[in-house]
Design an enzyme around this catalytic site. Sequence first.
Site, mmCIF file in Angstrom:
data_model
loop_
_atom_site.group_PDB
_atom_site.id
_atom_site.type_symbol
_atom_site.label_atom_id
_atom_site.label_comp_id
_atom_site.label_asym_id
_atom_site.label_seq_id
_atom_site.Cartn_x
_atom_site.Cartn_y
_atom_site.Cartn_z
ATOM 1 N N LEU A 139 0.822 -1.212 0.000
ATOM 2 C CA LEU A 139 0.000 0.000 0.000
ATOM 3 C C LEU A 139 0.858 1.266 0.000
ATOM 4 O O LEU A 139 0.383 2.325 -0.399
ATOM 5 C CB LEU A 139 -0.993 -0.038 1.173
ATOM 6 C CG LEU A 139 -1.996 -1.208 1.062
ATOM 7 C CD1 LEU A 139 -2.952 -1.225 2.245
ATOM 8 C CD2 LEU A 139 -2.794 -1.171 -0.243
ATOM 9 N N HIS A 140 2.122 1.152 0.370
ATOM 10 C CA HIS A 140 2.980 2.351 0.300
ATOM 11 C C HIS A 140 3.253 2.767 -1.140
ATOM 12 O O HIS A 140 3.736 3.861 -1.385
ATOM 13 C CB HIS A 140 4.290 2.163 1.100
ATOM 14 C CG HIS A 140 5.339 1.316 0.447
ATOM 15 N ND1 HIS A 140 6.633 1.265 0.913
ATOM 16 C CD2 HIS A 140 5.297 0.474 -0.636
ATOM 17 C CE1 HIS A 140 7.347 0.445 0.147
ATOM 18 N NE2 HIS A 140 6.561 -0.047 -0.782
ATOM 19 N N ASP A 141 2.924 1.890 -2.085
ATOM 20 C CA ASP A 141 3.110 2.240 -3.504
ATOM 21 C C ASP A 141 2.007 3.148 -4.025
ATOM 22 O O ASP A 141 2.100 3.656 -5.143
ATOM 23 C CB ASP A 141 3.065 0.969 -4.380
ATOM 24 C CG ASP A 141 4.284 0.084 -4.192
ATOM 25 O OD1 ASP A 141 5.352 0.619 -3.879
ATOM 26 O OD2 ASP A 141 4.141 -1.141 -4.356
#
EC number: 2.1.1.4
Length: 410
Positions: free
Chosen positions: A305-307
């Site tokens: 999800l950090h992408d």
Amino acid sequence: MPSTGMISSPGSIAGLPKFLSLIAHDWLRRSFYVFAKLGVADLFDGAKPHTVSELIANNTDQTINFHGERLQRILFHVEQGGLVHSDSKKSTEPIFTLTEDGQLMRATHPLKMQGIVLWDLGSVQWDLGGVSSGIESHLAAMVAQQGPYANDQTATPVSLKLKSDNWFEAFASRPELKQTSDLFNVAMSAYSNIEWQAIRSSNDIQKRISKYSVLCDIGGSLATFSVNCLHLHPQLHAVSFDLPEVSRQARVEQKDLPENILCRLRIIGGGFFDLDSLKQISPNALLESINSPTKSVVYHMKNILHDWSDEKTLEILYNLKTTFLGDSLPDQQITLLLTENHILPSDHPAAEQFNWINRGLDIHMLLMTGGKQRTVVQWQHLLEQTGWEYQQIVTTESPISVVIAKLVKP
Ligand SMILES: C[S@@+](CC[C@H](N)C(=O)[O-])C[C@H]1O[C@@H](n2cnc3c(N)ncnc32)[C@H](O)[C@@H]1O
């Protein structure tokens, strides 16, 4: 062990402001890259000491004609980063030995860390977005947004400059990016192996995983995390879910695993923006295919999800909720583990130690994909909006930590 005369690089240099000390450390990156790119670790014969002339004589790559004096300067520099150890006293020519850390840079080392150096310190990822000549200027443009520093062309994350909806799909669909994509996946696998050391040592995390019969790693890349879990948990089945092209590569990568691991691993191709393909990893679909007395699933996403921007993260969390609610067993509580470099609350005992790296990765994600590293408060907010409930954060002995969320049943 430092050799006689070696100056160990200190964390900060007396008399200099901290930022200047850090800039001097940043120069090491260049020499690390040269060391990895030119395969210098592979010129060493195990842990034997060598002169530079011997190292050059060991070179079998016809495309490289080492400049001895420059290679020696690189070796003295990377010594400051712990890759080699020098001894200038014993002979007229200095003698270098590859350290344990230096061994990690061998092309054939199973932890594949040479891939990390080539990916992170080389220009390949910046070349993709055409910004290799000025990453810092590009970042300034992203922050300034207008005026002389910025224009529409420069102020977007590198991935969006690939003129594709997202760069993972560009990797998968554009043959000219195959080599870059392979290197990216190898680097992710190497990071996964490093992160595993801390995740493995966390009793809290391992106790949780041991309660489940299936772990589904969404965005599992080459299935490295799944395989590490299978080695540790004999009761566990693991499913690694990633884009079809990446899953194909994962099957090749993992084909030689021992039978007792291979028989508990499934690699499934699909995408988390596609509800139809997500059905393949619904709780019932996962449990149907395994023969286990207990039937429980845990979902995991590491560095996924950090992408993504908040908007896309909400879409992914919502898609997962829709899929999992569709057919979860009535008594089944669905747990989602989000493993990332979360920004730790400032009053957390580990915040001072780890947030500097987590904040650094946050800016890296901004540049690369428009994503971010998030705080617990930001997670609570995103999870709540999509039908999940934040439970807690479990920190490890490294900067990586795990946010635990439960699916809220209507
Ligand atoms: C930063 S990597 C992390 C890989 C792995 N979880 C790890 O920690 O090493 C992100 C992964 O997300 C995968 N990915 C990107 N878009 C995806 C999608 N729509 N569906 C499934 N996986 C996707 C990529 O292929 C890539 O393997």
